[in-house]
Motif scaffolding. Sequence first.
Motif, PDB file in Angstrom:
ATOM      1  N   ALA A   1       0.833  -1.198   0.000  1.00 52.18           N
ATOM      2  CA  ALA A   1       0.000   0.000   0.000  1.00 52.18           C
ATOM      3  C   ALA A   1       0.869   1.250   0.000  1.00 52.18           C
ATOM      4  O   ALA A   1       1.851   1.326   0.734  1.00 52.18           O
ATOM      5  N   PHE A   2       0.480   2.219  -0.819  1.00 56.79           N
ATOM      6  CA  PHE A   2       1.087   3.548  -0.698  1.00 56.79           C
ATOM      7  C   PHE A   2       0.038   4.503  -0.171  1.00 56.79           C
ATOM      8  O   PHE A   2      -1.056   4.634  -0.734  1.00 56.79           O
ATOM      9  N   VAL A   3       0.392   5.176   0.932  1.00 56.81           N
ATOM     10  CA  VAL A   3      -0.555   6.045   1.629  1.00 56.81           C
ATOM     11  C   VAL A   3       0.065   7.435   1.775  1.00 56.81           C
ATOM     12  O   VAL A   3       1.000   7.614   2.554  1.00 56.81           O
ATOM     13  N   PRO A   4      -0.428   8.427   1.048  1.00 60.19           N
ATOM     14  CA  PRO A   4       0.061   9.792   1.227  1.00 60.19           C
ATOM     15  C   PRO A   4      -0.667  10.496   2.371  1.00 60.19           C
ATOM     16  O   PRO A   4      -1.846  10.219   2.643  1.00 60.19           O
ATOM     17  N   PHE A   5       0.048  11.404   3.011  1.00 65.25           N
ATOM     18  CA  PHE A   5      -0.530  12.269   4.046  1.00 65.25           C
ATOM     19  C   PHE A   5      -0.565  13.692   3.526  1.00 65.25           C
ATOM     20  O   PHE A   5       0.402  14.175   2.931  1.00 65.25           O
ATOM     21  N   VAL A   6      -1.677  14.377   3.781  1.00 61.24           N
ATOM     22  CA  VAL A   6      -1.756  15.822   3.546  1.00 61.24           C
ATOM     23  C   VAL A   6      -2.550  16.458   4.680  1.00 61.24           C
ATOM     24  O   VAL A   6      -3.304  15.789   5.392  1.00 61.24           O
ATOM     25  N   MET A   7      -2.372  17.759   4.817  1.00 65.29           N
ATOM     26  CA  MET A   7      -3.081  18.535   5.828  1.00 65.29           C
ATOM     27  C   MET A   7      -4.392  19.051   5.248  1.00 65.29           C
ATOM     28  O   MET A   7      -4.393  19.730   4.207  1.00 65.29           O
ATOM     29  N   LEU A   8      -5.487  18.737   5.900  1.00 65.73           N
ATOM     30  CA  LEU A   8      -6.785  19.224   5.452  1.00 65.73           C
ATOM     31  C   LEU A   8      -6.850  20.743   5.536  1.00 65.73           C
ATOM     32  O   LEU A   8      -6.397  21.347   6.504  1.00 65.73           O
TER      33      LEU A   8
ATOM     34  N   ALA B   1       1.614  -3.892   9.203  1.00 68.44           N
ATOM     35  CA  ALA B   1       2.506  -2.764   9.492  1.00 68.44           C
ATOM     36  C   ALA B   1       2.703  -1.901   8.252  1.00 68.44           C
ATOM     37  O   ALA B   1       3.017  -2.400   7.171  1.00 68.44           O
ATOM     38  N   ILE B   2       2.517  -0.601   8.431  1.00 60.08           N
ATOM     39  CA  ILE B   2       2.820   0.380   7.392  1.00 60.08           C
ATOM     40  C   ILE B   2       3.884   1.318   7.954  1.00 60.08           C
ATOM     41  O   ILE B   2       3.736   1.844   9.057  1.00 60.08           O
ATOM     42  N   ILE B   3       4.953   1.520   7.206  1.00 59.92           N
ATOM     43  CA  ILE B   3       6.087   2.296   7.695  1.00 59.92           C
ATOM     44  C   ILE B   3       5.921   3.765   7.329  1.00 59.92           C
ATOM     45  O   ILE B   3       5.613   4.114   6.188  1.00 59.92           O
ATOM     46  N   GLY B   4       6.146   4.632   8.305  1.00 58.78           N
ATOM     47  CA  GLY B   4       6.121   6.070   8.088  1.00 58.78           C
ATOM     48  C   GLY B   4       7.332   6.728   8.724  1.00 58.78           C
ATOM     49  O   GLY B   4       8.119   6.084   9.411  1.00 58.78           O
ATOM     50  N   PHE B   5       7.491   8.033   8.486  1.00 62.51           N
ATOM     51  CA  PHE B   5       8.626   8.853   8.915  1.00 62.51           C
ATOM     52  C   PHE B   5       9.844   8.564   8.031  1.00 62.51           C
ATOM     53  O   PHE B   5      10.403   7.477   8.051  1.00 62.51           O
ATOM     54  N   GLY B   6      10.247   9.552   7.270  1.00 67.05           N
ATOM     55  CA  GLY B   6      11.434   9.424   6.432  1.00 67.05           C
ATOM     56  C   GLY B   6      11.189   8.754   5.095  1.00 67.05           C
ATOM     57  O   GLY B   6      12.141   8.442   4.377  1.00 67.05           O
ATOM     58  N   ILE B   7       9.933   8.525   4.732  1.00 65.01           N
ATOM     59  CA  ILE B   7       9.599   7.906   3.444  1.00 65.01           C
ATOM     60  C   ILE B   7       9.382   9.029   2.425  1.00 65.01           C
ATOM     61  O   ILE B   7       8.404   9.768   2.504  1.00 65.01           O
TER      62      ILE B   7
ATOM     63  N   PRO C   1      10.815   6.476  -4.046  1.00 64.84           N
ATOM     64  CA  PRO C   1      10.380   5.114  -4.368  1.00 64.84           C
ATOM     65  C   PRO C   1      11.264   4.037  -3.744  1.00 64.84           C
ATOM     66  O   PRO C   1      10.747   2.990  -3.330  1.00 64.84           O
ATOM     67  N   GLU C   2      12.572   4.291  -3.650  1.00 66.12           N
ATOM     68  CA  GLU C   2      13.440   3.267  -3.051  1.00 66.12           C
ATOM     69  C   GLU C   2      13.135   3.035  -1.584  1.00 66.12           C
ATOM     70  O   GLU C   2      13.343   1.939  -1.059  1.00 66.12           O
ATOM     71  N   HIS C   3      12.629   4.076  -0.895  1.00 67.11           N
ATOM     72  CA  HIS C   3      12.217   3.887   0.497  1.00 67.11           C
ATOM     73  C   HIS C   3      10.995   2.970   0.562  1.00 67.11           C
ATOM     74  O   HIS C   3      10.882   2.142   1.473  1.00 67.11           O
ATOM     75  N   VAL C   4      10.079   3.141  -0.387  1.00 65.80           N
ATOM     76  CA  VAL C   4       8.899   2.278  -0.430  1.00 65.80           C
ATOM     77  C   VAL C   4       9.320   0.837  -0.726  1.00 65.80           C
ATOM     78  O   VAL C   4       8.852  -0.105  -0.079  1.00 65.80           O
ATOM     79  N   LYS C   5      10.193   0.660  -1.692  1.00 61.93           N
ATOM     80  CA  LYS C   5      10.672  -0.684  -2.024  1.00 61.93           C
ATOM     81  C   LYS C   5      11.318  -1.352  -0.821  1.00 61.93           C
ATOM     82  O   LYS C   5      11.097  -2.541  -0.542  1.00 61.93           O
ATOM     83  N   ALA C   6      12.117  -0.581  -0.080  1.00 70.87           N
ATOM     84  CA  ALA C   6      12.786  -1.138   1.094  1.00 70.87           C
ATOM     85  C   ALA C   6      11.780  -1.535   2.162  1.00 70.87           C
ATOM     86  O   ALA C   6      11.937  -2.559   2.840  1.00 70.87           O
ATOM     87  N   ALA C   7      10.737  -0.728   2.328  1.00 67.37           N
ATOM     88  CA  ALA C   7       9.701  -1.045   3.312  1.00 67.37           C
ATOM     89  C   ALA C   7       8.995  -2.350   2.960  1.00 67.37           C
ATOM     90  O   ALA C   7       8.793  -3.213   3.825  1.00 67.37           O
ATOM     91  N   ILE C   8       8.643  -2.492   1.699  1.00 66.86           N
ATOM     92  CA  ILE C   8       7.966  -3.717   1.270  1.00 66.86           C
ATOM     93  C   ILE C   8       8.902  -4.917   1.395  1.00 66.86           C
ATOM     94  O   ILE C   8       8.505  -5.998   1.850  1.00 66.86           O
ATOM     95  N   ALA C   9      10.164  -4.727   1.027  1.00 65.93           N
ATOM     96  CA  ALA C   9      11.141  -5.818   1.128  1.00 65.93           C
ATOM     97  C   ALA C   9      11.350  -6.257   2.568  1.00 65.93           C
ATOM     98  O   ALA C   9      11.665  -7.423   2.837  1.00 65.93           O
ATOM     99  N   ALA C  10      11.172  -5.330   3.509  1.00 65.09           N
ATOM    100  CA  ALA C  10      11.332  -5.656   4.931  1.00 65.09           C
ATOM    101  C   ALA C  10      10.121  -6.381   5.494  1.00 65.09           C
ATOM    102  O   ALA C  10      10.129  -6.769   6.670  1.00 65.09           O
ATOM    103  N   GLY C  11       9.090  -6.542   4.693  1.00 67.06           N
ATOM    104  CA  GLY C  11       7.912  -7.264   5.132  1.00 67.06           C
ATOM    105  C   GLY C  11       6.740  -6.390   5.510  1.00 67.06           C
ATOM    106  O   GLY C  11       5.681  -6.901   5.915  1.00 67.06           O
ATOM    107  N   ALA C  12       6.890  -5.073   5.394  1.00 62.06           N
ATOM    108  CA  ALA C  12       5.784  -4.178   5.713  1.00 62.06           C
ATOM    109  C   ALA C  12       4.695  -4.287   4.648  1.00 62.06           C
ATOM    110  O   ALA C  12       4.953  -4.653   3.496  1.00 62.06           O
ATOM    111  N   ALA C  13       3.483  -3.933   5.052  1.00 56.02           N
ATOM    112  CA  ALA C  13       2.354  -3.978   4.124  1.00 56.02           C
ATOM    113  C   ALA C  13       2.266  -2.729   3.269  1.00 56.02           C
ATOM    114  O   ALA C  13       1.476  -2.685   2.321  1.00 56.02           O
TER     115      ALA C  13
ATOM    116  N   VAL D   1      13.862  -2.494  10.026  1.00 51.13           N
ATOM    117  CA  VAL D   1      12.518  -2.785  10.503  1.00 51.13           C
ATOM    118  C   VAL D   1      12.091  -4.232  10.309  1.00 51.13           C
ATOM    119  O   VAL D   1      11.035  -4.628  10.803  1.00 51.13           O
ATOM    120  N   THR D   2      12.888  -5.035   9.615  1.00 52.80           N
ATOM    121  CA  THR D   2      12.482  -6.417   9.347  1.00 52.80           C
ATOM    122  C   THR D   2      12.188  -7.162  10.634  1.00 52.80           C
ATOM    123  O   THR D   2      11.167  -7.860  10.749  1.00 52.80           O
TER     124      THR D   2
END
Length: 267
Positions: A18-25, A208-214, A217-229, A193-194
């Motif tokens: 999953a890719f989840v963006p955050f924005v301020m309403l 688990a979804i990883i946040g902070f410092g993402i 795209p390589e950060h997303v790939k690393a998160a998924i490779a570590a087993g995060a959802a 985080v693995t």
Amino acid sequence: MDRYADLFNQLKTKNEGAFVPFVMLGDPDIDTSFEIICTLVDNGADALELGFPYSDPIADGPTIQLASIRALGQHIRPDDCFDIIQRVRQRYPHIAIGLLLYSNLVFKRGINAFYQTAAQHGVDSILLADVPLREGEPFRLAAREHGIKQILIAPPNASEDALADIARNTQGYTYLLGRAGVTGTESTATTPVTELVNKLNQHHAAPAIIGFGISKPEHVKAAIAAGAAGAIAGSATVNIINDNLSDKSALHSKLADFVRQMKAATR
């Protein structure tokens, strides 16, 4: 309806994260905020994490602080935020919508009243950045009463017992910090985080979804490779808004490109 369960089941069948963006309403104004969220969803966001502007966002770095300041400068209040959410829910009935906010905003309205209002406007989850697990029971009770998932943060230095408690009490997903500190793109996700993901899985925690410092795209790939959802990108998304306030066309184009690249990295 359990939109998070549906999302993770669908992603699993496609072998995606999953890719989840955050924005301020309300940033930079009500209508543009709604249009920004539509751009995020239309270009591949799997779920949304949305903030309410707040004067003392202790977990946030300068980028998201500026977004809060802009929204507060437009006199955006919680009712305005709920109105935007309702518009999003009407257009996108199936996307999971999460709030990431601070407890004073909840206390101001009253815990039960806030969760009731959130549910009525289509919110799926709430994460309170300044409420530790040991103080969260009143919020969890209100969440259960109104059918909202209460999201908990798993910090990188969590003990085995703490991870077990988090796993027992979080719903929807588990927010796993990629590093210590506040939000921002100044430093990237550096915590291995693995092991944490494996421990959370052993305790049958919500995905688990990883946040902070993402921010890339390589950060997303690393998160998924570590087993995060999946992965959440906040400051990187808001930075695009910061940098293109005077050119709405460029703003939406760059947001669209960013979301498509980050989503592609989950596959």
